[in-house]
Enzyme design. Sequence first.
Site, PDB file in Angstrom:
ATOM      1  CB  SER A  31      -7.932   3.530   3.084  1.00  0.00           C
ATOM      2  OG  SER A  31      -7.042   3.025   4.065  1.00  0.00           O
ATOM      3  CB  SER A  65      -7.943   0.645   5.998  1.00  0.00           C
ATOM      4  OG  SER A  65      -8.730   1.804   5.869  1.00  0.00           O
ATOM      5  CE  LYS A  81      -3.799   1.986   2.810  1.00  0.00           C
ATOM      6  NZ  LYS A  81      -4.595   1.794   4.044  1.00  0.00           N
TER       7      LYS A  81
HETATM    8  N1  GLN Z   1     -12.754   3.842   6.711  1.00  0.00           N
HETATM    9  C1  GLN Z   1     -12.161   4.300   7.935  1.00  0.00           C
HETATM   10  C2  GLN Z   1     -11.776   5.769   7.803  1.00  0.00           C
HETATM   11  O1  GLN Z   1     -12.058   6.328   6.785  1.00  0.00           O
HETATM   12  C3  GLN Z   1     -10.961   3.460   8.290  1.00  0.00           C
HETATM   13  C4  GLN Z   1      -9.780   3.814   7.510  1.00  0.00           C
HETATM   14  C5  GLN Z   1      -8.557   3.051   7.877  1.00  0.00           C
HETATM   15  O2  GLN Z   1      -8.627   2.037   8.555  1.00  0.00           O
HETATM   16  N2  GLN Z   1      -7.419   3.571   7.449  1.00  0.00           N
HETATM   17  O3  GLN Z   1     -11.206   6.337   8.700  1.00  0.00           O
END
Ligand code: GLN
Length: 491
Positions: free
Chosen positions: A155, A179, A80
């Site tokens: 994400s 994420s 990532k």
């Molecule tokens: N979807 C969650 C957010 O937008 C989690 C994101 C993540 O785990 N980086 O914060």
Amino acid sequence: MIEGLLDGPAHELAAAVRDGRVRAAEVAEAALRRAAKAKEAHGSFLVLSPETARAQAADVDRRIASGEPLPLAGVPLAVKDNINVAGLPTTAGSRILAGFASADDATCVARLVAGGCVVVGKTSCDEFGMGSSNENGAWGPVRNPWDPTRVPGGSSGGSAAAVAARAVPLAIGTDTGGSVRQPAALCGLVGVKPTYGRVPRYGLVAFASSLDQAGPLARTVRDAALALSAMSGPDPRDSTSLQGAPPDLLSGLERGAEGLRVGVLAEAEGAEGGLHRDVAAAFRRTADLLRAAGAAVAPVSVPRVALAIPVYYLVATAEASSNLSRFDGVRYGARQGEGDLGELYRASRSRGFGPEVKRRILLGTFALSAGYHDAYYGRAQKVRGLLARDFSEAFLACDAILCPTSPEPAFPLGSKTGDPLSMYLADVFTVPASLAGLPAVSVPVGLSSEGLPIGMQLVGTAGSEPTLLALARAVEKASGAAADRPPGAVR
Ligand code: GLN
């Protein structure tokens, strides 16, 4: 043979490289070809890294020849883009980091490479990890290999799409509130969010430091366990990394569910935003399947689980506003604008950050501001403590809690971008474990009536990764879902 190995699990590919049936160098070339196709088809990769991959693969072939027993010999890895890989760009999906190249590897990357992995590229993500659909990245959305009109989740959506499309058997993502687990669920993969501190954060672009953890995305539970074993362990460069040797994740993997107590989350069916019919049915099926495998299955309550989303959007945004203050065009980030210092800060930050990141910085700054700190941030921290206590009480009666990973399967691109709250609710089931620092695994359990993957989550006490992975393996074995292959797989 190489194509077959790339379609299969990482542990089989590693065994073939170790046995000398195939060379890491040949595997790397085939994976680079597939990654180029996946990049084109789904936008999963932002950049490929042929030079890094070739150098690492040659090194693996040398080490194998000298008898080193590499657990991940020659396994192509996607990383990532908020995790550093030496010599490659790290943008974290943001314009403000355009042009930045990492000086060294993140600890988790260095450890996977030491174990035999070969980095083939960096994957798309929501900007700074903020999102659940991979639509918030500066470089465009990612398409789900199961249905290109739908999101891969976020994400870590690029990492998930790359593994689902069979470009690589293994990827790493970061999980702050879901994420790794949510994209794993939406793409039919296994995803692990380790106990907080299990995997060092050195080399990760910080989002919310008390929550951030890196974790693997893989097609089988064994592959996820292998990767997590390599990534885990203390690191002097991360003071929050857990001391002491990490637990053995592999020797008990096939122990089955016999004798384990699984709590079925009572609050799941009534979750805010609702539960998709097929997800609700899969949830019940998974509980039955664990019971049939010998687990003692009973309902369990975590009463304050419904408060997790509001608490998360105060704690995570507060930490993000502080972490992201360093991107000012002077200390960090692309410099923009002319004139005095104020103008330079303004131009660098307003042009460098996208809308969701700005929203979070504003929210977090407000929650921390002098007059509101106690009412918002302070209270959220207290409720976070109460939620952790709810979990501790629930774990008196069970070894793991079962609930869906995501309330619905992959949703159409663009369907939630106009409504941040509905996007935030995509994480109702993943955020609670993050706030409590607990490990959680998402495992695929089958397809919806529309042919989209569904994932179930197992949450355990701190350090219980061996139990969670053994239960996930029991689910994997009974459901047979690891054999499901998306129509968008590349070759
Ligand atoms: N979807 C969650 C957010 O937008 C989690 C994101 C993540 O785990 N980086 O914060």
